[in-house]
Design a protein around this motif. Structure first.
Motif, PDB file in Angstrom:
ATOM      1  N   PHE A 159       0.838  -1.199   0.000  1.00 52.76           N
ATOM      2  CA  PHE A 159       0.000   0.000   0.000  1.00 52.76           C
ATOM      3  C   PHE A 159       0.871   1.245   0.000  1.00 52.76           C
ATOM      4  CE2 PHE A 159      -3.508  -2.589   1.863  1.00 52.76           C
ATOM      5  CZ  PHE A 159      -4.456  -2.287   0.903  1.00 52.76           C
ATOM      6  N   VAL A 160       0.607   2.126  -0.941  1.00 54.42           N
ATOM      7  CA  VAL A 160       1.261   3.417  -0.966  1.00 54.42           C
ATOM      8  C   VAL A 160       0.324   4.455  -0.353  1.00 54.42           C
ATOM      9  CG1 VAL A 160       2.210   5.210  -2.462  1.00 54.42           C
ATOM     10  CG2 VAL A 160       2.606   2.825  -2.985  1.00 54.42           C
ATOM     11  N   LYS A 161      -0.957   4.357  -0.694  1.00 50.96           N
ATOM     12  CA  LYS A 161      -1.964   5.289  -0.189  1.00 50.96           C
ATOM     13  C   LYS A 161      -3.159   4.501   0.366  1.00 50.96           C
ATOM     14  CE  LYS A 161      -0.625   8.723  -3.570  1.00 50.96           C
ATOM     15  NZ  LYS A 161      -1.013   9.501  -4.739  1.00 50.96           N
ATOM     16  N   PRO A 162      -2.998   3.902   1.541  1.00 50.37           N
ATOM     17  CA  PRO A 162      -4.088   3.085   2.076  1.00 50.37           C
ATOM     18  C   PRO A 162      -5.327   3.892   2.458  1.00 50.37           C
ATOM     19  CG  PRO A 162      -2.325   3.276   3.691  1.00 50.37           C
ATOM     20  CD  PRO A 162      -1.830   3.903   2.425  1.00 50.37           C
ATOM     21  N   TRP A 163      -5.180   5.189   2.667  1.00 53.31           N
ATOM     22  CA  TRP A 163      -6.324   6.014   3.047  1.00 53.31           C
ATOM     23  C   TRP A 163      -7.332   6.140   1.894  1.00 53.31           C
ATOM     24  CZ3 TRP A 163      -1.342   7.778   2.532  1.00 53.31           C
ATOM     25  CH2 TRP A 163      -1.095   8.601   1.443  1.00 53.31           C
ATOM     26  N   ARG A 164      -6.981   5.699   0.695  1.00 58.94           N
ATOM     27  CA  ARG A 164      -7.912   5.740  -0.435  1.00 58.94           C
ATOM     28  C   ARG A 164      -8.829   4.519  -0.468  1.00 58.94           C
ATOM     29  NH1 ARG A 164      -6.483   9.304  -5.068  1.00 58.94           N
ATOM     30  NH2 ARG A 164      -4.785  10.604  -4.314  1.00 58.94           N
ATOM     31  N   MET A 165      -8.566   3.521   0.354  1.00 60.03           N
ATOM     32  CA  MET A 165      -9.367   2.302   0.350  1.00 60.03           C
ATOM     33  C   MET A 165     -10.831   2.546   0.741  1.00 60.03           C
ATOM     34  SD  MET A 165      -9.475  -0.844  -0.478  1.00 60.03           S
ATOM     35  CE  MET A 165      -7.902  -1.622  -0.558  1.00 60.03           C
ATOM     36  N   PRO A 166     -11.151   3.359   1.758  1.00 62.13           N
ATOM     37  CA  PRO A 166     -12.574   3.586   2.068  1.00 62.13           C
ATOM     38  C   PRO A 166     -13.356   4.185   0.887  1.00 62.13           C
ATOM     39  CG  PRO A 166     -11.223   4.294   3.903  1.00 62.13           C
ATOM     40  CD  PRO A 166     -10.285   3.968   2.781  1.00 62.13           C
ATOM     41  N   ALA A 167     -12.758   5.102   0.154  1.00 60.07           N
ATOM     42  CA  ALA A 167     -13.440   5.676  -1.012  1.00 60.07           C
ATOM     43  C   ALA A 167     -13.644   4.607  -2.085  1.00 60.07           C
ATOM     44  CB  ALA A 167     -12.640   6.853  -1.565  1.00 60.07           C
ATOM     45  N   TYR A 168     -12.656   3.731  -2.235  1.00 56.02           N
ATOM     46  CA  TYR A 168     -12.778   2.641  -3.208  1.00 56.02           C
ATOM     47  C   TYR A 168     -13.923   1.703  -2.806  1.00 56.02           C
ATOM     48  CZ  TYR A 168     -11.555  -1.411  -6.056  1.00 56.02           C
ATOM     49  OH  TYR A 168     -11.593  -2.450  -6.934  1.00 56.02           O
ATOM     50  N   ILE A 169     -13.996   1.364  -1.533  1.00 50.59           N
ATOM     51  CA  ILE A 169     -15.050   0.468  -1.047  1.00 50.59           C
ATOM     52  C   ILE A 169     -16.420   1.106  -1.245  1.00 50.59           C
ATOM     53  CG2 ILE A 169     -16.019  -0.612   1.030  1.00 50.59           C
ATOM     54  CD1 ILE A 169     -13.087  -1.037   1.942  1.00 50.59           C
ATOM     55  N   LEU A 170     -16.543   2.393  -0.959  1.00 54.19           N
ATOM     56  CA  LEU A 170     -17.815   3.078  -1.190  1.00 54.19           C
ATOM     57  C   LEU A 170     -18.192   3.076  -2.666  1.00 54.19           C
ATOM     58  CD1 LEU A 170     -17.568   6.120   1.244  1.00 54.19           C
ATOM     59  CD2 LEU A 170     -19.080   4.141   1.424  1.00 54.19           C
ATOM     60  N   ARG A 171     -17.215   3.259  -3.531  1.00 54.52           N
ATOM     61  CA  ARG A 171     -17.462   3.223  -4.976  1.00 54.52           C
ATOM     62  C   ARG A 171     -17.966   1.846  -5.394  1.00 54.52           C
ATOM     63  NH1 ARG A 171     -16.560   6.222  -9.815  1.00 54.52           N
ATOM     64  NH2 ARG A 171     -17.305   4.783 -11.390  1.00 54.52           N
ATOM     65  N   VAL A 172     -17.337   0.795  -4.867  1.00 58.79           N
ATOM     66  CA  VAL A 172     -17.736  -0.572  -5.209  1.00 58.79           C
ATOM     67  C   VAL A 172     -19.158  -0.848  -4.718  1.00 58.79           C
ATOM     68  CG1 VAL A 172     -17.251  -3.014  -4.768  1.00 58.79           C
ATOM     69  CG2 VAL A 172     -15.383  -1.454  -5.325  1.00 58.79           C
ATOM     70  N   VAL A 173     -19.477  -0.445  -3.506  1.00 59.99           N
ATOM     71  CA  VAL A 173     -20.829  -0.653  -2.967  1.00 59.99           C
ATOM     72  C   VAL A 173     -21.858   0.082  -3.823  1.00 59.99           C
ATOM     73  CG1 VAL A 173     -22.339  -0.169  -0.999  1.00 59.99           C
ATOM     74  CG2 VAL A 173     -20.072  -1.146  -0.618  1.00 59.99           C
ATOM     75  N   LYS A 174     -21.560   1.321  -4.193  1.00 56.99           N
ATOM     76  CA  LYS A 174     -22.470   2.090  -5.056  1.00 56.99           C
ATOM     77  C   LYS A 174     -22.656   1.400  -6.400  1.00 56.99           C
ATOM     78  CE  LYS A 174     -21.212   5.778  -7.517  1.00 56.99           C
ATOM     79  NZ  LYS A 174     -21.616   5.609  -8.842  1.00 56.99           N
ATOM     80  N   ASP A 175     -21.566   0.896  -6.971  1.00 55.38           N
ATOM     81  CA  ASP A 175     -21.652   0.209  -8.262  1.00 55.38           C
ATOM     82  C   ASP A 175     -22.402  -1.118  -8.153  1.00 55.38           C
ATOM     83  OD1 ASP A 175     -20.319   2.289  -9.428  1.00 55.38           O
ATOM     84  OD2 ASP A 175     -18.405   1.217  -9.670  1.00 55.38           O
ATOM     85  N   ILE A 176     -22.255  -1.813  -7.036  1.00 54.18           N
ATOM     86  CA  ILE A 176     -22.993  -3.064  -6.836  1.00 54.18           C
ATOM     87  C   ILE A 176     -24.492  -2.794  -6.787  1.00 54.18           C
ATOM     88  CG2 ILE A 176     -23.496  -4.878  -5.136  1.00 54.18           C
ATOM     89  CD1 ILE A 176     -20.482  -4.952  -4.537  1.00 54.18           C
ATOM     90  N   ILE A 177     -24.875  -1.747  -6.083  1.00 48.22           N
ATOM     91  CA  ILE A 177     -26.301  -1.403  -5.987  1.00 48.22           C
ATOM     92  C   ILE A 177     -26.842  -1.003  -7.357  1.00 48.22           C
ATOM     93  CG2 ILE A 177     -27.939   0.250  -5.002  1.00 48.22           C
ATOM     94  CD1 ILE A 177     -26.104   0.220  -2.466  1.00 48.22           C
TER      95      ILE A 177
END
Length: 162
Positions: free
Chosen positions: A56-74
């Motif tokens: 991980f270089v920028k682990p703080w970006r993971m929550p935004a990625y997870i939110l994006r994935v959840v939005k895309d799943i819905i």
């Protein structure tokens, strides 16, 4: 301090300890000691399964990625439901996706994300880990699916990993 105590996977140990505390019936001396023991022992026993630490270089970006994935799943769930209920015939396709990611964990996260999103499945990965075979339930064009995956998922993963 965690390296001196030989915690090979400090984040895994931290998650295990917190999970144990949440699952135990209240925080007590015994649950803390057992939680620390499990947080140390489980990574020790599974150390051979972890070839390298996540880069991980920028682990703080993971929550935004997870939110994006959840939005895309819905959104994809509604799109697939609409496709099934509509009289229109789906346009299934197998697509060869050329990976720009190199880190094995990042490739696994991308393949899992694609499979979690309704309407797409990661079917196979090439032996050299450079091409991902994706099945799309409804694809207007291969390039449309490739661009969507690259912009939505692969680009953020490339920023998070070395």
């Amino acid at each position: 301090m965690l390296d001196r105590l030989n915690f090979p996977q400090p984040w895994l140990s931290w998650v295990l300890f917190l999970t144990w505390q949440i699952l135990s019936d209240g925080v007590s001396g015994g649950s803390v000691v057992l939680g620390l023991l499990l947080a140390w022992l489980i990574p020790q026993l599974t150390q051979g399964f972890w070839p390298e630490r996540p880069g991980f270089v920028k682990p703080w970006r993971m929550p935004a990625y997870i939110l994006r994935v959840v939005k895309d799943i819905i959104a994809a769930s509604f799109a697939v439901a609409w496709l099934i209920l509509s009289p229109r015939t789906p346009r299934p396709a197998f697509i060869s996706y050329q990976l720009k990611l190199e880190h094995p964990l990042a490739i696994s996260i991308l393949a899992s994300t694609i499979s979690l999103t309704p309407g797409t499945v990661s079917a196979d990965i090439s032996d050299d880990n450079k091409t991902l075979l994706i099945h799309a339930l409804d694809a207007a064009s291969d390039q449309e699916v490739i661009d969507a995956i690259h912009n939505s998922y692969e680009k953020p993963l490339m920023e998070m990993f070395r």
